[in-house]
Design an enzyme around this catalytic site. Structure first.
Site, mmCIF file in Angstrom:
data_model
loop_
_atom_site.group_PDB
_atom_site.id
_atom_site.type_symbol
_atom_site.label_atom_id
_atom_site.label_comp_id
_atom_site.label_asym_id
_atom_site.label_seq_id
_atom_site.Cartn_x
_atom_site.Cartn_y
_atom_site.Cartn_z
ATOM 1 N N CYS A 7 0.866 -1.188 0.000
ATOM 2 C CA CYS A 7 0.000 0.000 0.000
ATOM 3 C C CYS A 7 0.900 1.235 0.000
ATOM 4 O O CYS A 7 2.092 1.124 -0.307
ATOM 5 C CB CYS A 7 -0.984 -0.011 1.166
ATOM 6 S SG CYS A 7 -0.233 0.050 2.809
ATOM 7 N N ASN A 10 2.316 1.513 4.227
ATOM 8 C CA ASN A 10 2.638 0.237 4.905
ATOM 9 C C ASN A 10 2.391 0.339 6.415
ATOM 10 O O ASN A 10 3.124 -0.220 7.222
ATOM 11 C CB ASN A 10 4.082 -0.212 4.610
ATOM 12 C CG ASN A 10 4.407 -1.633 5.050
ATOM 13 O OD1 ASN A 10 5.535 -1.933 5.402
ATOM 14 N ND2 ASN A 10 3.434 -2.527 5.068
ATOM 15 N N CYS A 12 -1.417 0.974 7.370
ATOM 16 C CA CYS A 12 -2.865 0.720 7.548
ATOM 17 C C CYS A 12 -3.315 -0.562 6.843
ATOM 18 O O CYS A 12 -3.650 -1.546 7.488
ATOM 19 C CB CYS A 12 -3.688 1.897 7.032
ATOM 20 S SG CYS A 12 -3.372 3.458 7.882
ATOM 21 N N ARG A 13 -3.317 -0.540 5.496
ATOM 22 C CA ARG A 13 -3.927 -1.640 4.741
ATOM 23 C C ARG A 13 -3.028 -2.856 4.557
ATOM 24 O O ARG A 13 -3.433 -3.987 4.863
ATOM 25 C CB ARG A 13 -4.394 -1.132 3.356
ATOM 26 C CG ARG A 13 -5.546 -0.141 3.429
ATOM 27 C CD ARG A 13 -5.747 0.583 2.118
ATOM 28 N NE ARG A 13 -4.614 1.462 1.819
ATOM 29 C CZ ARG A 13 -4.457 2.159 0.704
ATOM 30 N NH1 ARG A 13 -5.362 2.057 -0.260
ATOM 31 N NH2 ARG A 13 -3.413 2.935 0.540
ATOM 32 N N SER A 14 -1.798 -2.643 4.032
ATOM 33 C CA SER A 14 -0.964 -3.828 3.739
ATOM 34 C C SER A 14 -0.530 -4.595 4.991
ATOM 35 O O SER A 14 -0.390 -5.823 4.915
ATOM 36 C CB SER A 14 0.221 -3.478 2.830
ATOM 37 O OG SER A 14 1.067 -2.515 3.406
ATOM 38 N N ASP A 123 -8.574 3.692 1.323
ATOM 39 C CA ASP A 123 -7.553 4.072 2.295
ATOM 40 C C ASP A 123 -8.254 4.631 3.547
ATOM 41 O O ASP A 123 -8.930 5.651 3.476
ATOM 42 C CB ASP A 123 -6.667 5.144 1.654
ATOM 43 C CG ASP A 123 -5.461 5.448 2.496
ATOM 44 O OD1 ASP A 123 -5.459 5.095 3.693
ATOM 45 O OD2 ASP A 123 -4.515 6.047 1.960
HETATM 46 P P1 4NP Z 1 -1.814 2.897 4.021
HETATM 47 O O1 4NP Z 1 -2.475 4.262 4.569
HETATM 48 O O2 4NP Z 1 -1.272 3.224 2.643
HETATM 49 O O3 4NP Z 1 -2.950 1.939 3.979
HETATM 50 O O4 4NP Z 1 -0.733 2.524 4.999
HETATM 51 C C1 4NP Z 1 -1.811 5.479 4.629
HETATM 52 C C2 4NP Z 1 -0.875 5.721 5.612
HETATM 53 C C3 4NP Z 1 -0.275 6.964 5.694
HETATM 54 C C4 4NP Z 1 -0.589 7.948 4.788
HETATM 55 C C5 4NP Z 1 -1.532 7.708 3.797
HETATM 56 C C6 4NP Z 1 -2.136 6.473 3.713
HETATM 57 N N1 4NP Z 1 0.037 9.216 4.880
HETATM 58 O O5 4NP Z 1 -0.395 10.138 4.138
HETATM 59 O O6 4NP Z 1 0.974 9.385 5.684
#
Ligand code: 4NP
Length: 155
Positions: A7, A10, A12-14, A123
């Protein structure tokens, strides 16, 4: 078999995808390696988001020891299959992989449960509610249940 979940951050989702697939791999007694990475290095070295940790724990999965790391071109060679959460991740993985890009290894993870739809895992970072993270968990569980069966058949 080596599988990588990808993702943006790295966190939240992955990490949830890694935890869910690892849980199923153990459940089915398979000797597969599962890892996850981000297309950014924004959260490198950090544990998963506290809501991802909590939702996973509620479902009997411990992801608290995972640490965020950026996706590298070498991952394209190291892993047999790479599942991305959204279409931006797909483009970013392609860009980072460069000459090593191998489209036969990469797919949107929701194409496992919703074939050919090219849907993205939303997300949950900005909404930042338990409900949003729970929804992500449920989408990933459905997808991982299908893909573990598909990968076993094609192996
Ligand atoms: P992820 O979510 O891609 O599922 O880990 C996010 C984590 C952090 C951010 C965006 C999405 N950020 O903007 O820092």
């Amino acid at each position: 078999m080596k599988i990588l979940m990808v993702c943006l951050g790295n966190i939240c989702r992955s990490p949830l995808a890694e935890g869910v697939l690892e849980y199923l791999v153990e459940k089915y007694g398979l000797d597969w390696k599962v890892d996850s990475a981000g297309t950014s290095n924004w959260h490198e070295g950090e544990p998963p988001h506290h809501r991802s940790v909590k939702i996973a724990k509620n479902h009997g999965i411990d992801i608290s020891t995972q640490r965020s790391r950026p996706f590298t071109a070498g991952d394209m060679e190291q892993f047999d299959h790479i599942y991305v959460m959204d279409s931006q991740n797909y483009q970013d993985v392609k860009g980072i992989a460069g000459k090593l890009w191998n489209p036969s290894k990469v797919d949107l993870i929701l194409n496992a449960s919703l074939p050919g739809k090219n849907k993205s895992v939303p997300d949950p970072w900005f909404e930042n509610t338990d409900k949003a993270f729970e929804h992500v968990y449920s989408l990933l569980l459905d997808a991982c249940e299908v893909l573990i069966k598909q990968l076993q058949q094609n192996n």
